[in-house]
Enzyme design. Structure first.
Site, PDB file in Angstrom:
ATOM      1  N   GLU A 122       0.825  -1.199   0.000  1.00 47.51           N
ATOM      2  CA  GLU A 122       0.000   0.000   0.000  1.00 47.51           C
ATOM      3  C   GLU A 122       0.865   1.257   0.000  1.00 47.51           C
ATOM      4  OE1 GLU A 122      -3.435  -2.184   2.669  1.00 47.51           O
ATOM      5  OE2 GLU A 122      -2.606  -0.287   3.342  1.00 47.51           O
ATOM      6  N   CYS A 135       3.134   8.303   1.441  1.00 43.36           N
ATOM      7  CA  CYS A 135       3.468   7.336   2.480  1.00 43.36           C
ATOM      8  C   CYS A 135       3.811   6.013   1.792  1.00 43.36           C
ATOM      9  CB  CYS A 135       2.273   7.180   3.424  1.00 43.36           C
ATOM     10  SG  CYS A 135       2.548   5.978   4.708  1.00 43.36           S
ATOM     11  N   CYS A 142       4.547  -7.347   7.367  1.00 45.60           N
ATOM     12  CA  CYS A 142       5.494  -6.942   8.413  1.00 45.60           C
ATOM     13  C   CYS A 142       5.612  -8.067   9.431  1.00 45.60           C
ATOM     14  CB  CYS A 142       5.002  -5.674   9.098  1.00 45.60           C
ATOM     15  SG  CYS A 142       6.178  -5.027  10.313  1.00 45.60           S
ATOM     16  N   CYS A 146       2.908  -5.683  15.887  1.00 41.61           N
ATOM     17  CA  CYS A 146       2.444  -4.741  16.901  1.00 41.61           C
ATOM     18  C   CYS A 146       0.938  -4.957  17.054  1.00 41.61           C
ATOM     19  CB  CYS A 146       2.759  -3.301  16.488  1.00 41.61           C
ATOM     20  SG  CYS A 146       4.537  -3.029  16.288  1.00 41.61           S
ATOM     21  N   CYS A 149      -1.665  -2.828  14.953  1.00 40.43           N
ATOM     22  CA  CYS A 149      -1.358  -2.538  13.545  1.00 40.43           C
ATOM     23  C   CYS A 149      -1.867  -3.646  12.629  1.00 40.43           C
ATOM     24  CB  CYS A 149       0.147  -2.362  13.365  1.00 40.43           C
ATOM     25  SG  CYS A 149       0.601  -2.017  11.649  1.00 40.43           S
ATOM     26  N   CYS A 365      -2.677   1.841   7.507  1.00 38.17           N
ATOM     27  CA  CYS A 365      -1.838   0.882   6.796  1.00 38.17           C
ATOM     28  C   CYS A 365      -2.300  -0.545   7.037  1.00 38.17           C
ATOM     29  CB  CYS A 365      -0.369   1.110   7.092  1.00 38.17           C
ATOM     30  SG  CYS A 365       0.254   0.343   8.539  1.00 38.17           S
TER      31      CYS A 365
HETATM   32  N1  SAH Z   1       7.445  -0.143  11.179  1.00 30.72           N
HETATM   33  C1  SAH Z   1       7.537   1.293  11.201  1.00 30.72           C
HETATM   34  C2  SAH Z   1       6.780   1.981  10.094  1.00 30.72           C
HETATM   35  C3  SAH Z   1       5.368   1.535   9.813  1.00 30.72           C
HETATM   36  S1  SAH Z   1       4.144   1.972  10.979  1.00 30.72           S
HETATM   37  C4  SAH Z   1       7.120   1.828  12.543  1.00 30.72           C
HETATM   38  O1  SAH Z   1       6.585   1.065  13.341  1.00 30.72           O
HETATM   39  O2  SAH Z   1       7.346   3.000  12.826  1.00 30.72           O
HETATM   40  C5  SAH Z   1       3.949   3.694  10.825  1.00 30.72           C
HETATM   41  C6  SAH Z   1       3.110   4.299  11.961  1.00 30.72           C
HETATM   42  O3  SAH Z   1       1.733   3.928  11.851  1.00 30.72           O
HETATM   43  C7  SAH Z   1       3.594   3.815  13.314  1.00 30.72           C
HETATM   44  O4  SAH Z   1       3.814   4.843  14.214  1.00 30.72           O
HETATM   45  C8  SAH Z   1       2.449   2.933  13.714  1.00 30.72           C
HETATM   46  O5  SAH Z   1       2.392   2.803  15.059  1.00 30.72           O
HETATM   47  C9  SAH Z   1       1.251   3.625  13.135  1.00 30.72           C
HETATM   48  N2  SAH Z   1       0.060   2.766  13.131  1.00 30.72           N
HETATM   49  C10 SAH Z   1      -0.004   1.451  12.882  1.00 30.72           C
HETATM   50  N3  SAH Z   1      -1.249   0.985  13.012  1.00 30.72           N
HETATM   51  C11 SAH Z   1      -2.028   2.036  13.363  1.00 30.72           C
HETATM   52  C12 SAH Z   1      -3.428   2.192  13.646  1.00 30.72           C
HETATM   53  N4  SAH Z   1      -4.272   1.169  13.607  1.00 30.72           N
HETATM   54  N5  SAH Z   1      -3.872   3.431  13.969  1.00 30.72           N
HETATM   55  C13 SAH Z   1      -3.029   4.474  14.013  1.00 30.72           C
HETATM   56  N6  SAH Z   1      -1.702   4.379  13.754  1.00 30.72           N
HETATM   57  C14 SAH Z   1      -1.202   3.176  13.430  1.00 30.72           C
END
Ligand code: SAH
Length: 384
Positions: A122, A135, A142, A146, A149, A365
């Site tokens: 994406e 972006c 990944c 997390c 995410c 994402c």
């Molecule tokens: N792996 C890297 C980059 C990808 S995530 C990292 O973790 O920084 C980019 C951002 O999107 C991160 O800060 C992540 O926490 C946030 N993010 C992921 N899922 C999300 C969600 N459901 N709502 C809001 N932010 C989210």
């Protein structure tokens, strides 16, 4: 999830871009033709040499690929016609193809792009008043898992190549309305850029190169959970982007619940490393903090975060959760966001709250990809 089971995926084998290509065979089939998109100056000078051309032809190709973003050799008008034909016979230029494109009522455009092996990633285009932002994804899926995410929910497939990372930028720039607004690029899409260091760094060099995409380093941001060995390498790069650290909790115990990677790279060490990172034009590191209702969004958490970051030159970006049915969390109430923000501001920290963009088109994402796996697309695929 236990980190042990994710470990092998954390350091996936590096995909060697273009290594499968056959240099030289004039009779090569279209599938085996070497893809030039993603090669750096050295790689393109080598291509010029293979064709018996002087090295400066490599520099000309470089400008066509990244500054002018030509899609076909025949468009490279400062190269002789015969050379363009030889290039077209032996090489190709590939950008990811468009699998789906959704436009939000706020102007955000979300792209699902298909790579050569069928993997999808994406990318998002976010128009603002004075700038526009792309972006980008650095991995297909990944491995970090997390808890909040969606990319993690979809699983991990592989690292992207330099060409696949830059191809997203080219595809989005090509599709955007012609405006004279500066470009911002954020590596905040799918994947962890520092688990794909070589390709990420290779793409960054071409993005920031004035002869390449010419995105100013201060307009580029790499977001990471803090993979320390790779962060140490990034610090050594002569030209570096801005740095955003995904923190999401004010202490190790809570961060570990939300982000399994905490077991390997603890937040105190990540913050210490981030504070040593020299930013473009004396900028400040950003700490990202996704607010999850009743989990990490209380005033007590805010105070703990303020203590943790006190004395650090930084900015805090609060991100209200972008909710999804697959996620076991709810977004914070507006009052909780205000109270959290106020505690940080009272502690002299610079703090901002991210506005949700493109909610109606699943711009968080991983969302579009998951939706597609579950059901047929609501919109017909469009072509760029
Ligand atoms: N792996 C890297 C980059 C990808 S995530 C990292 O973790 O920084 C980019 C951002 O999107 C991160 O800060 C992540 O926490 C946030 N993010 C992921 N899922 C999300 C969600 N459901 N709502 C809001 N932010 C989210």
């Amino acid at each position: 999830m236990p980190l042990g089971s994710a470990r092998s995926a954390l350091e996936p084998p590096m995909t060697e871009p273009h290594s499968e290509a056959e240099p030289g065979g004039p009779e090569t089939s279209p599938v085996a033709r070497l893809d030039l998109f993603g090669l750096d100056r050295t790689g393109l000078a080598r291509v010029a040499g293979e064709l018996g051309e002087p090295a400066y032809r490599g520099a000309q190709l470089y400008a066509w690929l990244y500054r002018k973003r030509a899609r076909r050799f025949e468009d490279m008008t400062n190269l002789a016609k015969a050379l363009r034909q030889r290039l077209a016979a032996r090489y190709r230029l590939r950008w990811p193809s468009l699998a789906e494109r959704r436009v939000s009522s706020d102007g955000t455009v979300k792209y699902l792009l298909r790579l050569e092996d069928g993997a999808t990633v994406e990318s998002v285009y976010i128009p603002e008043e004075r700038r526009r932002t792309i972006c980008l994804s650095t991995q297909a899926g990944c491995p970090l898992k997390c808890a909040f995410c969606l990319t993690g929910v979809g699983g991990y497939k592989r690292n992207l190549t330099v060409g696949e990372i830059l191809g997203q930028v080219a595809a989005v720039m090509d599709d955007a309305p012609p405006q004279r607004l500066p470009w911002n690029v954020v590596m905040m899409g799918m994947g962890e850029p520092l688990l794909n260091y070589e390709a990420t760094a290779g793409a960054l060099r071409i993005l920031m190169d004035p002869e390449g995409f010419a995105v100013a380093p201060k307009k580029l941001t790499l977001s990471t959970v803090g993979i320390l060995p790779a962060l140490a390498k990034l610090m050594q790069e002569p030209v570096r982007p801005n740095l955003a650290i995904s923190l999401h909790a004010p202490n190790a115990a809570l961060r570990r619940e939300l982000m399994p990677i905490e077991a390997r790279y603890p937040l105190e060490a990540v913050i210490a490393a981030a504070q040593r990172y020299a930013l473009p034009r004396g900028g400040r590191v950003t700490y990202e903090y996704v607010l999850l209702r009743g989990v990490n969004d209380s005033v007590a958490h805010a105070r703990e975060l303020a203590r943790l970051l006190s004395g650090s030159r930084c900015k805090v970006n609060l991100i209200p959760l972008n909710p999804a049915p697959e996620l076991p969390f709810a977004p914070p109430t507006p009052e909780a966001v205000d109270a959290f923000c106020a505690v940080l501001a009272d502690s002299q920290l610079t703090v901002s709250v991210r506005r949700p963009r493109g909610r109606d088109i699943l711009a968080a994402c991983g969302q579009l990809q998951l939706k597609r796996a579950a059901a047929p697309p609501a919109l017909a695929p469009a072509t760029p």
